[in-house]
Design a protein around this motif. Sequence first.
Motif, PDB file in Angstrom:
ATOM      1  N   ALA A 244      97.329  59.264  29.418  1.00 39.49           N
ATOM      2  CA  ALA A 244      98.535  59.789  30.109  1.00 39.49           C
ATOM      3  C   ALA A 244      98.256  59.654  31.640  1.00 39.49           C
ATOM      4  O   ALA A 244      98.511  59.017  32.638  1.00 39.49           O
ATOM      5  CB  ALA A 244      99.064  60.835  30.043  1.00 39.49           C
ATOM      6  N   ASP A 245      96.789  59.967  31.975  1.00 40.89           N
ATOM      7  CA  ASP A 245      96.257  60.104  33.411  1.00 40.89           C
ATOM      8  C   ASP A 245      95.907  58.483  33.878  1.00 40.89           C
ATOM      9  O   ASP A 245      96.084  58.496  35.266  1.00 40.89           O
ATOM     10  CB  ASP A 245      95.064  60.992  33.320  1.00 40.89           C
ATOM     11  N   ALA A 246      95.534  57.843  32.812  1.00 34.08           N
ATOM     12  CA  ALA A 246      95.034  56.434  33.215  1.00 34.08           C
ATOM     13  C   ALA A 246      96.265  55.440  33.511  1.00 34.08           C
ATOM     14  O   ALA A 246      96.481  54.535  34.286  1.00 34.08           O
ATOM     15  CB  ALA A 246      94.038  55.880  32.333  1.00 34.08           C
ATOM     16  N   ARG A 247      97.295  55.664  32.532  1.00 37.85           N
ATOM     17  CA  ARG A 247      98.417  54.615  32.436  1.00 37.85           C
ATOM     18  C   ARG A 247      99.554  55.266  32.647  1.00 37.85           C
ATOM     19  O   ARG A 247     100.541  54.604  32.023  1.00 37.85           O
ATOM     20  CB  ARG A 247      98.089  53.947  31.068  1.00 37.85           C
ATOM     21  N   TYR A 248      99.874  56.307  33.409  1.00 31.33           N
ATOM     22  CA  TYR A 248     101.180  56.746  33.866  1.00 31.33           C
ATOM     23  C   TYR A 248     102.176  55.605  34.443  1.00 31.33           C
ATOM     24  O   TYR A 248     103.247  55.871  34.247  1.00 31.33           O
ATOM     25  CB  TYR A 248     100.848  57.716  34.842  1.00 31.33           C
ATOM     26  N   ALA A 249     101.535  54.806  35.032  1.00 27.07           N
ATOM     27  CA  ALA A 249     102.298  53.708  35.766  1.00 27.07           C
ATOM     28  C   ALA A 249     103.130  52.829  34.872  1.00 27.07           C
ATOM     29  O   ALA A 249     103.860  51.947  35.107  1.00 27.07           O
ATOM     30  CB  ALA A 249     101.588  52.726  36.815  1.00 27.07           C
ATOM     31  N   ASP A 250     102.544  52.816  33.474  1.00 26.85           N
ATOM     32  CA  ASP A 250     103.123  51.865  32.443  1.00 26.85           C
ATOM     33  C   ASP A 250     104.154  52.935  31.590  1.00 26.85           C
ATOM     34  O   ASP A 250     104.213  54.014  31.650  1.00 26.85           O
ATOM     35  CB  ASP A 250     102.047  51.667  31.527  1.00 26.85           C
ATOM     36  N   PRO A 251     105.108  51.970  30.892  1.00 28.33           N
ATOM     37  CA  PRO A 251     106.253  52.596  30.248  1.00 28.33           C
ATOM     38  C   PRO A 251     105.621  53.246  28.969  1.00 28.33           C
ATOM     39  O   PRO A 251     105.935  52.932  27.701  1.00 28.33           O
ATOM     40  CB  PRO A 251     107.145  51.456  29.698  1.00 28.33           C
ATOM     41  N   LEU A 252     104.685  54.144  29.129  1.00 29.34           N
ATOM     42  CA  LEU A 252     104.116  54.950  28.006  1.00 29.34           C
ATOM     43  C   LEU A 252     105.046  55.786  27.285  1.00 29.34           C
ATOM     44  O   LEU A 252     105.983  56.301  27.701  1.00 29.34           O
ATOM     45  CB  LEU A 252     103.119  55.960  28.613  1.00 29.34           C
ATOM     46  N   THR A 253     104.913  55.995  26.063  1.00 28.79           N
ATOM     47  CA  THR A 253     105.642  56.758  25.402  1.00 28.79           C
ATOM     48  C   THR A 253     104.853  57.899  24.573  1.00 28.79           C
ATOM     49  O   THR A 253     103.701  57.642  24.362  1.00 28.79           O
ATOM     50  CB  THR A 253     106.585  56.197  24.066  1.00 28.79           C
ATOM     51  N   VAL A 254     105.595  58.968  23.918  1.00 36.04           N
ATOM     52  CA  VAL A 254     104.544  59.902  23.390  1.00 36.04           C
ATOM     53  C   VAL A 254     103.948  59.178  21.986  1.00 36.04           C
ATOM     54  O   VAL A 254     102.787  59.657  21.649  1.00 36.04           O
ATOM     55  CB  VAL A 254     105.519  61.239  22.701  1.00 36.04           C
TER      56      VAL A 254
ATOM     57  N   SER B 223     106.080  52.880  41.182  1.00 32.90           N
ATOM     58  CA  SER B 223     104.832  52.691  41.173  1.00 32.90           C
ATOM     59  C   SER B 223     104.258  53.537  40.230  1.00 32.90           C
ATOM     60  O   SER B 223     103.195  53.757  39.605  1.00 32.90           O
ATOM     61  CB  SER B 223     104.073  52.481  42.255  1.00 32.90           C
ATOM     62  N   VAL B 224     104.843  54.937  39.807  1.00 36.26           N
ATOM     63  CA  VAL B 224     104.445  55.797  38.875  1.00 36.26           C
ATOM     64  C   VAL B 224     104.955  55.690  37.649  1.00 36.26           C
ATOM     65  O   VAL B 224     104.684  56.850  36.817  1.00 36.26           O
ATOM     66  CB  VAL B 224     104.450  57.460  39.475  1.00 36.26           C
ATOM     67  N   GLY B 225     105.712  54.724  37.456  1.00 30.19           N
ATOM     68  CA  GLY B 225     106.035  54.671  36.113  1.00 30.19           C
ATOM     69  C   GLY B 225     107.565  55.269  35.719  1.00 30.19           C
ATOM     70  O   GLY B 225     108.127  55.237  34.543  1.00 30.19           O
ATOM     71  N   LEU B 226     108.338  55.602  36.702  1.00 26.05           N
ATOM     72  CA  LEU B 226     109.905  56.168  36.713  1.00 26.05           C
ATOM     73  C   LEU B 226     110.461  55.066  37.068  1.00 26.05           C
ATOM     74  O   LEU B 226     110.276  54.194  38.057  1.00 26.05           O
ATOM     75  CB  LEU B 226     109.772  57.423  37.367  1.00 26.05           C
ATOM     76  N   SER B 227     111.969  54.849  36.406  1.00 26.09           N
ATOM     77  CA  SER B 227     113.016  53.725  36.815  1.00 26.09           C
ATOM     78  C   SER B 227     113.962  54.346  37.453  1.00 26.09           C
ATOM     79  O   SER B 227     114.522  53.585  38.210  1.00 26.09           O
ATOM     80  CB  SER B 227     113.074  53.182  35.439  1.00 26.09           C
TER      81      SER B 227
END
Lengths: 142, 165
Positions: free
Chosen positions: B16-26, B81-85
């Motif tokens: 989560a800390d490294a890839r927060y900018a990507d569309p990460l899911t739980v 840029s922080v992964g929020l749309s």
Amino acid sequence: MMNIANAQLWVHDQDEALKYWTEKVGFEVRSDVTVPEMGDFRWLTVSPPGQPDVAIVLMAIPGPPMIDAATDEQLRDLLGKGLAGTVFLTTEDCWRDYREMSERGVEFVGEPEEQLYGVDVGFRDPSGNNVRLSQLNAELGR
Amino acid sequence: MPVPPSRHLLRAKDLADARYADPLTVADLAAAARLSPAHFSREFRRAFGESPHQYLLTRRLERAASLLRSTDWSVARICVSVGLSSVGSFTASFGRMFTMPPTAYRAAHPPAAQVALVPACVVRAWGRPQVRTFREDAARGETVDWVQPATGGSTTTREIEGAPA
């Protein structure tokens, strides 16, 4: 005059830690002594090739009777959560080290990033210890 | 000795800390911890005191706050840029956790580096929102995390020159 000689990290397994810190991170062993009359206590220290006078002690969590079972469990839990210690390293080339160490299997947390003070990146050892690797801008002296 | 069980959860936290900018899911975070999503969320909350969703959102807002302090990027650019749309959701979440809109936060917080040399990992740890409310959780009937804002002083990184640097 005082100097810092060693600083300690807890590790869950000294053999695994030794392999990781020497073969993957690239440190050298400064001391590896086992003392049978002290319950096979093992004094294990490592440091970077160019810095033989300062070392990290890779210390096994001793368990009972030195630490009671409940505290031993708490310490292991904190270690696994990455809250048992941090080492701050500096380098003259963060990206080079990142590439070389990644190839050797170092578990980086993200890629190097530009900071106001230089470039840096983080990695962890097998126990969860946090290590920061920073390349500081020339005006900061290193 | 075996690896402490919490070490696997730390892998998810690091992701989560490294890839927060990507569309990460739980589900992505659960995979990093090698646990099923339902079991993972429970274990993560038990270990770190907040849900994986909350951790990821507060990381994104912490990064956004950092960009507000250190760049002149627009709020929309920072949001993406922080992964929020959604800029609307971002501004609302930011306001709830930092108690002021992004633009006001920027005006109130010049870069900490002007005052002290603080390593990036320390900034990340200490810059996370001090006030946390999650409408999403309330809607699901879960306990709302609410930490009272610190009294007696600001909590900007300029206050932590004595931090381990």
